[in-house]
Design a protein around this motif. Structure first.
Motif, PDB file in Angstrom:
ATOM      1  N   SER A 200       0.814  -1.217   0.000  1.00 45.92           N
ATOM      2  CA  SER A 200       0.000   0.000   0.000  1.00 45.92           C
ATOM      3  C   SER A 200       0.845   1.262   0.000  1.00 45.92           C
ATOM      4  CB  SER A 200      -0.921   0.012   1.225  1.00 45.92           C
ATOM      5  OG  SER A 200      -0.186   0.225   2.410  1.00 45.92           O
ATOM      6  N   ASN A 313      -6.814   0.250  -1.859  1.00 45.87           N
ATOM      7  CA  ASN A 313      -6.599   1.045  -0.652  1.00 45.87           C
ATOM      8  C   ASN A 313      -6.432   2.520  -1.005  1.00 45.87           C
ATOM      9  OD1 ASN A 313      -3.655   0.580  -1.488  1.00 45.87           O
ATOM     10  ND2 ASN A 313      -3.410   1.909   0.287  1.00 45.87           N
ATOM     11  N   TYR A 315      -4.706   6.014   0.658  1.00 46.09           N
ATOM     12  CA  TYR A 315      -3.718   6.399   1.667  1.00 46.09           C
ATOM     13  C   TYR A 315      -3.574   7.914   1.730  1.00 46.09           C
ATOM     14  CZ  TYR A 315      -0.789   6.478  -2.527  1.00 46.09           C
ATOM     15  OH  TYR A 315      -0.293   6.726  -3.785  1.00 46.09           O
ATOM     16  N   SER A 337      -4.060   4.556   6.078  1.00 39.99           N
ATOM     17  CA  SER A 337      -4.348   3.696   4.940  1.00 39.99           C
ATOM     18  C   SER A 337      -5.644   2.947   5.212  1.00 39.99           C
ATOM     19  CB  SER A 337      -3.203   2.701   4.702  1.00 39.99           C
ATOM     20  OG  SER A 337      -3.509   1.817   3.638  1.00 39.99           O
ATOM     21  N   SER A 339      -8.158   0.082   3.460  1.00 39.42           N
ATOM     22  CA  SER A 339      -8.146  -0.906   2.384  1.00 39.42           C
ATOM     23  C   SER A 339      -9.417  -1.742   2.401  1.00 39.42           C
ATOM     24  CB  SER A 339      -6.929  -1.826   2.497  1.00 39.42           C
ATOM     25  OG  SER A 339      -6.990  -2.613   3.662  1.00 39.42           O
ATOM     26  N   SER A 340      -9.772  -2.215   1.218  1.00 36.81           N
ATOM     27  CA  SER A 340     -10.896  -3.130   1.047  1.00 36.81           C
ATOM     28  C   SER A 340     -10.482  -4.165   0.014  1.00 36.81           C
ATOM     29  CB  SER A 340     -12.145  -2.372   0.575  1.00 36.81           C
ATOM     30  OG  SER A 340     -13.218  -3.265   0.361  1.00 36.81           O
ATOM     31  N   ASP A 341     -10.291  -5.414   0.462  1.00 33.25           N
ATOM     32  CA  ASP A 341      -9.761  -6.478  -0.388  1.00 33.25           C
ATOM     33  C   ASP A 341     -10.801  -7.584  -0.569  1.00 33.25           C
ATOM     34  OD1 ASP A 341      -7.414  -4.998  -0.228  1.00 33.25           O
ATOM     35  OD2 ASP A 341      -6.644  -6.194   1.447  1.00 33.25           O
ATOM     36  N   LYS A 365     -11.673  -5.790   5.275  1.00 33.29           N
ATOM     37  CA  LYS A 365     -11.478  -4.355   5.397  1.00 33.29           C
ATOM     38  C   LYS A 365     -10.432  -4.117   6.478  1.00 33.29           C
ATOM     39  CE  LYS A 365     -16.134  -2.967   3.921  1.00 33.29           C
ATOM     40  NZ  LYS A 365     -15.679  -2.352   2.662  1.00 33.29           N
ATOM     41  N   ASN A 367      -7.817  -0.964   8.454  1.00 37.55           N
ATOM     42  CA  ASN A 367      -7.491   0.432   8.706  1.00 37.55           C
ATOM     43  C   ASN A 367      -6.159   0.499   9.434  1.00 37.55           C
ATOM     44  OD1 ASN A 367     -10.273   1.785   8.050  1.00 37.55           O
ATOM     45  ND2 ASN A 367     -10.757   0.085   9.426  1.00 37.55           N
ATOM     46  N   ARG A 397      -8.325  -5.131  11.216  1.00 33.37           N
ATOM     47  CA  ARG A 397      -8.865  -5.725   9.994  1.00 33.37           C
ATOM     48  C   ARG A 397      -9.996  -6.677  10.374  1.00 33.37           C
ATOM     49  NH1 ARG A 397      -6.414 -10.827  10.018  1.00 33.37           N
ATOM     50  NH2 ARG A 397      -4.299 -10.844  10.889  1.00 33.37           N
TER      51      ARG A 397
END
Length: 819
Positions: A200, A313, A315, A337, A339-341, A365, A367, A397
């Motif tokens: 990221s 993600n 940032y 950062s 993120s969503s994977d 998800k 943070n 997460r």
């Protein structure tokens, strides 16, 4: 072999060239009425050659105190020194080298303080070095390397000389394990969390990366063998400046990753903000041939898995630097950062009687928030400094997985919901106390760190097959809690005697660790207090060649990713993956020998003895057809590694010696190939191999070729042959070839790059491993062939002026070697 002979020839010729009538230059630059023995002011010295009214830069040097010496091959003619510094007014001094004084030149000049405290220092431009080899570390410039700065930090790290990714995904440096630091502070993330964090972090936010081979007492003892220190951009220019960057990746999936960087300076305050989005999409294929040896005859299972992965993600990185006075600064950083994977998985398990299929979706998800505050000041004119750093990291997460399996007309549903959180607080201070008259210095400091990890995993299994899971709905929860308190103090002394530099240090570390999990009956606690010594000797054989040897004792606490009993991946009735909460700390004895020459040549060897070392294993319980993937301890692992890094300067062979000499001072115009050859052999006690344990030679190269029309070509090649890597046997060579073309437009405001990674699409892992009741041959192939177009546009004040309020986040005087 031919390349090696050419490189040796270059090294010998360079050594001979360096010995042909070098000129010794002594520059005495007194500062007002300060006595030379009390002068510890830092100076930047620029040496230029004057021809026909034009100046050609020879080099830029850093010096402390009034006396500066240099031995270098210089042609006859006119030259000039420009001396400047933090509180020193820029002063020029001209001199001439003639046949009469070519052997020795002594020059003197008187410097004065700046008249304007807030005036700016013109930076004449340090010699651009994409790589600098020193006795205790190698520094790689990322910002100026088109092949490294267009992607993520994780991609850049894997291409560094001597860095090898093991089949289990861990990083090693010249055969030793590594700890990742960000701006001089250790990262508390581990496993895939650390890998995702580095993915990221865009590589163009990185100034440079330090490869620290044998860290001294001023670094955490929890550093195993080596450190990769990632140094983010810290320069702020006057006024408002900005750059827009866009990476567009395309293969089967086409996704852009835009970014904007803003920075500026107003009076004593400088700032920088970076905002961007990463979008990475790819595929991963796995095949496992497994033999369960408990059964007679052994039962074979063939497993295949296909993953479609999407990483997204956003940032935000902000830094503020406030100049309190000429001697002190405060630096504040906030990094975020989000993120969503997503991972879509299809897998199967087959043999003569089993036909099992599984489909699943995993969404996660995460943070990550980082907050740091650093204060640094010079206490007096004797060079004593005080540095204090406070750092906080909050990370969480929430992976959610759902899968459906089908076998023999029966359906099975496997679901999990995990809530993971990490909080880390870090505070440290450092004192530097030099005694210049004695050639002696002492560094001392301390650190307190606390880490708290909580993970609650909820699992649902609904099955029709009573023989495997039992009937009906089965629900379970695994609650994991980890707390670590770490208190440390260190002292490190350095003494210079003639051509020798001696370093001796001691670090005290106290670890108070508690682990709790619902899978074990009793809480696991241990309090560990130990001293960790280090010592080194450096011999400066010539101006260009250093020989060093060192010893250090280190410890490695098992990261949360290795001990958390919650399942961290897709699982089904034939596969599971959990941590091992019973893992113990690993203790290392590290021995090293190294020769560094001409700022680019490295020759070294390491020997490491690790007690209770941890490795990633595939195993099976008696009478079960379930592959258990976890971490296990080994009594003792001994690793010997050797490495050789050297350049092949193509201009030396294809250009005149005069032209080669000029390009040595303008590395961005040099055509070269940089080679890294490594050898690793591991002996493991308490583990029986059915195959012969042999050493392994690995190879990598990086090149720079200047093409017509101002196009710069960079290439990278990595090759890991068949052989034994730790407890794995590599059945087929692992290799990758990358190529990049970069060009500047509009007076360097616009930069355009075209890149191709793994151009032949051959990077894949074929390896085998043996565990309890199980032999596994595994294959992994990612869609590593990726094409990328990168574009960077800079606008604002682009003059080469920079503030003099930077806080140096590098630990220049840390480590076990050199003064």
């Amino acid at each position: 072999m031919k390349s090696l002979l050419i490189a040796v020839a270059f090294t010998l010729s360079s050594f001979a060239f360096a010995q042909q009538s070098p000129t010794y230059i002594e520059l005495n630059s007194t500062l007002n009425a300060v006595a030379c023995e009390n002068d510890v002011a830092e100076r930047e010295i620029l040496l230029e050659k004057i021809e026909d009214g034009k100046k050609t830069k020879i080099g830029t040097y850093q010096s402390v105190g009034c006396k500066f010496t240099l031995t270098k091959n210089l042609a006859l003619g006119k030259y000039s020194f420009t001396i400047s510094g933090l509180n020193i007014k820029g002063t020029k001094l001209d001199f001439e080298i003639t046949p009469e004084n070519k052997t020795k030149i002594i020059q003197s000049v008187t410097l004065s303080d700046k008249t304007n405290d807030l005036s700016e220092v013109t930076v004449y431009g340090n010699q651009r070095q994409y790589m600098k080899v020193e006795s205790d570390k190698t520094t790689i410039s990322i910002k100026e390397n088109g092949l490294l700065n267009s992607g993520t930090t994780y991609e850049a790290v894997k291409k560094l000389p001597g860095v090898v990714t093991s089949p289990a995904g861990g990083l090693t440096l010249n055969g030793k394990g590594v700890v990742v630091y960000i701006d001089g502070a250790p990262s508390n993330l581990s496993g895939t969390d650390l890998q995702n964090y580095l993915n990221s972090l865009p590589a163009n936010s990185i100034e440079k990366i330090e490869l620290i081979y044998d860290p001294g007492a001023s670094y955490d003892a929890n550093a195993s063998g080596s450190i990769i220190n990632i140094i983010t951009n810290g320069k702020k220019m006057k006024g408002i400046n900005a750059s827009f960057n866009m990476n567009y990746n395309f293969n089967k999936y086409q996704k852009p990753s835009p970014q904007i960087l803003l920075n500026g300076k107003e009076n004593n305050l400088s700032w920088q903000t970076m905002v961007g989005v990463n979008y990475i999409e790819g595929e991963n294929r796995n095949k496992n041939g497994q033999e369960f040896t408990f059964f007679n005859p052994p039962i074979q299972l063939n497993q295949e898995s296909f993953d479609h992965q999407t990483f997204r993600n956003v940032y935000w990185r902000t830094g503020l630097n406030y100049k309190l006075s000429e001697k002190s600064n405060v630096l504040f950083n906030y990094n975020m950062s989000l993120s969503s994977d997503r991972n879509d998985n299809e897998s199967s398990t087959l043999n003569n009687t089993i036909n099992f299929e599984n489909k699943g979706i995993s969404k996660s998800k995460a943070n990550n928030h980082e907050l740091s505050l650093q204060y640094k000041t010079k206490l007096d004119t004797l060079g004593r400094t005080f540095d204090i750093t406070a750092y906080t990291n909050v990370f969480d997460r929430t992976p959610l997985s759902e899968s459906t399996s089908f076998e023999n007309n029966n359906y099975t549903f496997n679901n999990s919901d995990i809530d993971f959180g990490l909080t880390n607080y870090y505070l440290k201070y450092d004192f530097a106390i030099p005694f210049e008259k004695l050639g002696f210095s002492i560094n001392t400091g301390g650190k307190y760190n606390t880490t708290d990890v909580k993970n609650l995993g909820k699992y649902n299994f609904e099955a029709d097959n009573d023989a495997i899971f039992g009937s009906g709905l089965y629900e379970s929860e695994i609650d994991f809690d980890y707390t670590e308190h770490n208190l440390a103090f260190y002292a490190e002394a350095r003494q210079k005697y003639k051509k020798f530099n001696f370093t001796a240090g001691i670090r005290f570390e106290n670890f108070d660790v508690k682990r709790e999990a619902s899978t074990v009956a009793d809480k696991i606690e241990f309090n560990n207090s130990r001293f960790y010594p280090n010592a080194s000797i450096l011999y400066q054989a010539t101006e260009q060649i250093n020989i060093s040897t060192s010893y250090s004792k280190k410890v490695s606490q098992p990261g949360y990713y290795r001990i958390d009993p919650n399942n961290n991946s897709n699982f089904n009735r034939y596969n599971t993956s959990v941590g091992n909460i019973a893992l113990q700390p690993i203790y290392f004895d590290n021995y090293a020998f190294k020769i560094s020459a001409f700022q680019y040549v490295n020759l070294g060897a390491n020997y490491t003895v690790a007690k209770d070392d941890t490795q990633f294993l595939f195993s099976a319980e008696d009478g079960e057809l379930v592959s258990n993937r976890t971490f296990a301890s080994f009594d003792k692992i001994k690793t010997f590694s050797a490495y050789l890094s050297f350049p092949i300067p193509l201009d030396y062979f294809f250009k005149s010696k005069e032209e080669f000499g000029k390009r040595m001072n303008e590395i961005e115009k040099m055509n070269y190939i940089y080679m890294n050859i490594g050898y690793v052999k591991t002996d493991i006690e308490g583990y029986d191999f059915t195959f012969e344990n042999k050493g392994m030679v690995n190879f990598s190269m990086q090149s720079q070729i200047n093409l017509p029309w101002g196009i710069v070509n960079n290439m990278n090649y990595f090759f890991l042959p068949k052989g034994n890597w730790e407890i794995y046997r590599i059945e087929k060579p692992i290799q990758q070839f990358d190529i990049s073309f970069n060009k500047d437009f509009m007076d360097k405001k616009l930069k355009l790059g075209v890149h191709c990674f793994d151009i032949f699409n051959v990077n894949e892992v074929n390896a085998s491993i043996e565990g309890k009741n199980l032999r596994t041959n595994f294959y992994e192939k990612q869609d590593s062939r990726t094409f990328r177009i990168s574009l960077t546009y800079n606008f604002g004040n682009l003059k080469l002026k920079t503030e003099n309020t930077n806080i140096d986040v590098e630990k220049v005087k840390e480590g076990g070697k050199g003064l």
